[in-house]
Design an enzyme around this catalytic site. Sequence first.
Site, mmCIF file in Angstrom:
data_model
loop_
_atom_site.group_PDB
_atom_site.id
_atom_site.type_symbol
_atom_site.label_atom_id
_atom_site.label_comp_id
_atom_site.label_asym_id
_atom_site.label_seq_id
_atom_site.Cartn_x
_atom_site.Cartn_y
_atom_site.Cartn_z
ATOM 1 N N CYS A 31 0.714 -1.224 -0.073
ATOM 2 C CA CYS A 31 -0.047 0.168 -0.158
ATOM 3 C C CYS A 31 0.894 1.426 -0.091
ATOM 4 O O CYS A 31 1.799 1.158 0.496
ATOM 5 C CB CYS A 31 -1.013 0.064 1.142
ATOM 6 N N TYR A 170 -5.603 -12.659 -3.421
ATOM 7 C CA TYR A 170 -4.848 -12.541 -2.337
ATOM 8 C C TYR A 170 -5.487 -13.136 -1.205
ATOM 9 O O TYR A 170 -6.703 -12.950 -0.857
ATOM 10 C CB TYR A 170 -5.009 -11.066 -2.151
ATOM 11 N N HIS A 173 -2.574 -11.596 5.136
ATOM 12 C CA HIS A 173 -2.425 -10.342 6.227
ATOM 13 C C HIS A 173 -3.884 -10.541 7.054
ATOM 14 O O HIS A 173 -4.365 -9.588 7.588
ATOM 15 C CB HIS A 173 -2.411 -9.203 5.674
ATOM 16 N N ASP A 266 4.215 -9.681 8.957
ATOM 17 C CA ASP A 266 4.755 -9.712 7.664
ATOM 18 C C ASP A 266 5.903 -8.637 7.365
ATOM 19 O O ASP A 266 6.987 -8.715 6.902
ATOM 20 C CB ASP A 266 3.835 -9.702 6.393
#
Length: 702
Positions: A31, A170, A173, A266
Amino acid sequence: MARDSRYDILFEPVRIGPLTARNRFYQVPHCSGMGYRYPNAEADLRGMKAEGGWAVVSTQEAEIHPTSDLTPANEARLWDDGDIGALALVAERVHAHGSLAAIQLVHNGLHVANRYSRMIPLAPSHAVGDSHDPVQARAMDKSDIADMRRWYRNAAIRAKRAGFDIVYIYSGHDMSVLQHFLSKRHNHRTDEYGGSFENRLRLFREILEDTREAIGDTCALAVRLAVDELLGPAGITSEGEGRDIISALAELPDLWDVNLSDWSNDSQTSRFSEEGFQEPYIRFVKSVTTKPVVGVGRYTSPDSMVRVIRQGIMDFVGAARPSIADPFLPKKIEEGRIDDIRECIGCNICTSGDNLGVPMRCTQNPAIGEEWRKGWHPEKIAAAETADGALVIGGGPAGLEAARALAQRGVDVTLADAGHEWGGRVSRESRLPGLAAWARVRDWRIGQLNTATNAELYLHSRLNADDVLQYGIPHVALATGSHWRCDGVGRTHRTPLEFLGEGPLVSPDALLSLGADAVSTNGPVVIFDDDCYYMGSVLAELLARAGRQVVFVTPQAQVASWSVHTLEQGRIQARLIELDVRIIPSASLAGRTRDTLQIACVYSGRTRSIECATLVPVTARLPDEALWLELKARANECADAGIRSVTRLGDCLAPGLIAAATYSGHDYARGYGAAPATDDVPFLRGDIAALWPSSGSEILSR
Ligand code: ADP
Ligand code: SF4
């Protein structure tokens, strides 16, 4: 310079399904805080990475439907065809430099609160969302599952129309509905989409197959998968279902992008992990698939990159943060300019941008986020139009960056620092527990300055106003830094606390210079942290490791509360607990005797006394502006001496983040010799639709 042949392997082309990546450098989805609201900024950011040599450049996650609405976060969106144009711009900029453009499609499931769309979030089972909003997600029924499959399919078709080469599905997360379906924690269904592993995998498999069909055989299909959630048996693990998922779907996608979940695992900071920290979890992946594998781990060393390829851990070296700190990292390796690599320091100021819904900033790379709105290129600055020299006083992050960038512009620079080492606060802070990598802020800049022929560097040189006048250098930049205040003034206490000096008081600066020896071993040391970022907690760690009994008092409910934005808060609090630091939240200071400190509950005002042999107030800093004030008072003498400008930079202007200091120094150098600032907004805002005056009459007539 020629590339070192040791690194040739990094420049081998690699097939991804029907496509070929020109080398092994892969900018994984990350992001930027410049999603759907700032499409030009996003496009130029990604284009810059492609120019810097990353063979694959990805967007941030793209929400596929208004039931996946991360507002106020500013991610990419593909809710309908109207979103295609903004993303087409990204693909175009990436292609312009010969790279492959990737897009990461996501439905965020129970991770969103849908604050803007007001739609009900969706999840495998009824669940409270993880947004802290008083919102629940509802369990999806079969028709919701059919809708979800169609939304993914539509988004994949739109992604292809936007020009993307690689379409990601995806599951990472803990932010994706697909991970929620995979997870026993979130999926309590009893139908064919819940229960057994095969059932929980079903939706993921179906959506991968749907996507493959939607994008055809000219695009590649990638999966981003969390192989371990670091939750032990309560979550997906790399020895358990993380491995099973990849084994079951091994050849279905064209590429596996594997990492840890959640985001704080992560994107661990250097305070808590080393380069390559994900390797133990992802090293199995290549043994269960023939498809190319990309992984991350804050790799900035080309030798480590070669190692992970040679050891068969991954085929592509993935990077988010190293590509933010240095978008030109691949180019620099290719051109044999290893010393020019601006290494990420692992501080996560970049993640704070996304967490706060604003364009990201970076401690090491001041140009990030300014590619479009200020036209800043991270590697190039136009030569200065004036031949006037510059004197930069103070060699902390602000002064170093100003001097470096001025030298790059061809300005003759003199840089002076009072100390015996460069780096100012960065050098001092990098000696604190876990912050060693922060010295890279200094090291890269000094490395660059040492190779410049137009920069003269002087240590042990405390300059006063007479010295400055004597030099008579036309432009003077004061980057003289700041010091911690000891009067208790900060966020909570707005006026000095007269009682603080009733007992021994040690400033954070004393601890920074002398280490734990600055604090006596008799009795507890109380750290009062009203700064709420990292400093209070690293000082607590320093003292606890040196055997001091530490009490941590903060007006906030959590230790280091701002560090939620750098994804560190949980780890910081855990560390202090492990070190037996006594934590007293929600308390301000109310009084002091020789041996005690009176603290007050910030809610009720109720007071109590705690033992306190030494108090360390970590509240706020004051600029070191004596030289500035004196030069200002002697403005006429300055003019007579040929000094045309005196400018404060970094902490000397207003104490702030190290990122703010490097930015300040860089901004000064960029504006050097330019016309003085006007009242105009100093950057482009074209991303915001101009409503005035064209539709003004319409607004007025309402
Ligand atoms: P910033 O974060 O703004 O770069 P720092 O506190 O890291 O600020 O660095 C300030 C530097 O300025 C320190 O290294 C300090 O030694 C130096 N300095 C302060 N006053 C003077 C002075 N009068 N002459 C030379 N160097 C100075
Ligand atoms: Fe690395 Fe810090 Fe820059 Fe993020 S802000 S890319 S962690 S140096």
